[in-house]
Design an enzyme around this catalytic site. Structure first.
Site, PDB file in Angstrom:
ATOM      1  N   MET A  27       0.838  -1.200   0.000  1.00  0.00           N
ATOM      2  CA  MET A  27       0.000   0.000   0.000  1.00  0.00           C
ATOM      3  C   MET A  27       0.873   1.250   0.000  1.00  0.00           C
ATOM      4  SD  MET A  27      -3.516  -0.708   2.062  1.00  0.00           S
ATOM      5  CE  MET A  27      -2.893  -0.438   3.708  1.00  0.00           C
ATOM      6  N   HIS A  34       9.599  -3.626   3.057  1.00  0.00           N
ATOM      7  CA  HIS A  34       9.205  -3.763   1.656  1.00  0.00           C
ATOM      8  C   HIS A  34      10.425  -4.025   0.775  1.00  0.00           C
ATOM      9  CE1 HIS A  34       5.768  -1.117   3.110  1.00  0.00           C
ATOM     10  NE2 HIS A  34       5.148  -2.183   2.628  1.00  0.00           N
ATOM     11  N   GLN A  58     -10.540  -2.314   2.184  1.00  0.00           N
ATOM     12  CA  GLN A  58     -10.126  -2.975   3.420  1.00  0.00           C
ATOM     13  C   GLN A  58     -10.078  -2.022   4.609  1.00  0.00           C
ATOM     14  OE1 GLN A  58      -6.307  -4.048   1.433  1.00  0.00           O
ATOM     15  NE2 GLN A  58      -5.371  -3.644   3.428  1.00  0.00           N
ATOM     16  N   GLY A 145       4.002 -10.621   4.274  1.00  0.00           N
ATOM     17  CA  GLY A 145       4.777 -10.594   5.503  1.00  0.00           C
ATOM     18  C   GLY A 145       4.167 -11.417   6.619  1.00  0.00           C
ATOM     19  N   LYS A 147       4.460 -10.593   9.709  1.00  0.00           N
ATOM     20  CA  LYS A 147       3.991  -9.725  10.789  1.00  0.00           C
ATOM     21  C   LYS A 147       2.469  -9.767  10.862  1.00  0.00           C
ATOM     22  CE  LYS A 147       3.159  -5.371  10.537  1.00  0.00           C
ATOM     23  NZ  LYS A 147       3.166  -3.897  10.396  1.00  0.00           N
ATOM     24  N   ASP A 148       1.813  -9.693   9.711  1.00  0.00           N
ATOM     25  CA  ASP A 148       0.355  -9.828   9.643  1.00  0.00           C
ATOM     26  C   ASP A 148       0.057 -11.283   9.308  1.00  0.00           C
ATOM     27  OD1 ASP A 148      -2.357  -9.633   9.344  1.00  0.00           O
ATOM     28  OD2 ASP A 148      -2.291  -7.845   8.083  1.00  0.00           O
ATOM     29  N   GLN A 151      -3.437 -12.179   7.864  1.00  0.00           N
ATOM     30  CA  GLN A 151      -3.569 -11.897   6.430  1.00  0.00           C
ATOM     31  C   GLN A 151      -2.852 -12.962   5.607  1.00  0.00           C
ATOM     32  OE1 GLN A 151      -3.256  -7.869   4.251  1.00  0.00           O
ATOM     33  NE2 GLN A 151      -1.171  -8.669   4.187  1.00  0.00           N
TER      34      GLN A 151
END
Length: 287
Positions: A27, A34, A58, A145, A147-148, A151
């Site tokens: 995003m 990234h 989202q 990732g 981290k999420d 998701q």
């Protein structure tokens, strides 16, 4: 490096690429995490395409869609420095033409818990934009990732059930030297808020120590301690929990000999800023 702002331009550039393609969906407001995605993608594929799109589907009505950082010139410079093949940065009308009837895609078993409880339409929006990007770009690999982690699990389930011919590549969490997980929303944090935000990392690391060192196996005691840590850092917690790393199901008891199959997840607000983090309670799987 080419830059496509429309679907038709993207399709023209994509048709000219020979060889394998890896997608790094973002995003924007790109940071070192990234960059790590791009570098992993370059090691796998001949071509790397980065998508930069702040997906309105989202975001909830009271969330930070309007003020989400969009430093597109800086982001394009970052992509150019990493020698990616191309960038897709569409406007909303390209991704969601008003002439199209909206379609909803979801993974309810995974998407209705944790973040799904706090942000009811979030994962439907994630699934919709991910399917669009995968369909348009047709990558061999796509990076997401750890981290999420929720998701990551939702997207993996989505492509598996719909037989999408892409491999989802998990990328480990990248942290600053103080432990704070890199996030585009970190740009919102002042010094005091950043110190408070470290409570998420502290809650996860202390939960891991309770299991690894103290051999604590009572989920309730561990989660209670995580909440106490967040409260002591003035983080308004949405959740602080220990889950099965594959299914994200709750655990009534922890097998301390199998910590690599367990993940801790935290989310909360520091003032008006909402942060999330996660951590494997044992050795994190390799990329």
């Amino acid at each position: 490096m080419w830059v496509a702002e429309t679907v038709s331009t993207l399709q023209q550039y994509r048709a000219q690429l020979d060889g394998t393609v890896a997608l790094v969906p973002t995003m924007g407001a790109l940071h070192q995490a990234h960059v790590e995605h791009m570098r992993v993608a370059k090691r796998m594929a001949k071509h790397v395409i980065v998508s930069i799109y702040v997906n309105p589907m989202q975001f909830g009505p009271d969330e930070d869609f309007e003020c989400y950082p969009r430093p597109i010139a800086k982001d394009l410079a970052t992509c150019r420095a990493e020698s990616v093949s191309g960038v897709f940065c569409p406007a909303n009308g390209q991704m969601y033409p008003s002439s199209n009837l909206p379609v909803q895609i979801d993974v309810p078993q995974l998407g209705s818990i944790l973040e799904g409880e706090c942000r009811p339409d979030h994962f439907a929006g994630v699934c919709r934009v991910v399917m669009k990007l995968l369909h348009l770009i047709q990558p061999d690999w796509a990076t997401f990732g750890r981290k999420d982690v929720q998701q990551l699990r939702v997207v993996a389930a989505l492509v598996a059930d719909l037989n999408v011919p892409v491999e989802i590549v998990p990328i480990g969490t990248i942290r600053d030297s103080d432990g704070l997980a890199l996030s585009s929303r970190n740009a919102y944090l002042g010094d005091d808020e950043r110190r408070a935000g470290l409570g998420l990392y502290r809650a996860l690391t202390e939960a891991r120590q309770m299991m690894e060192i103290q051999r604590e196996s009572n989920t309730h005691r561990i989660e209670s301690h995580m909440h106490q840590v967040l409260e002591s850092h003035h983080v308004m917690a949405d959740y602080a929990t220990i889950r099965d790393a594959s299914t994200l199901a709750g655990l009534s008891h922890i097998d301390t000999d199998c910590l690599g199959e367990i993940v801790g997840l935290v989310a909360g607000r520091v003032g008006a800023i909402r942060l999330i983090d996660s951590m494997w309670m044992g050795e994190e799987p390799s990329i």
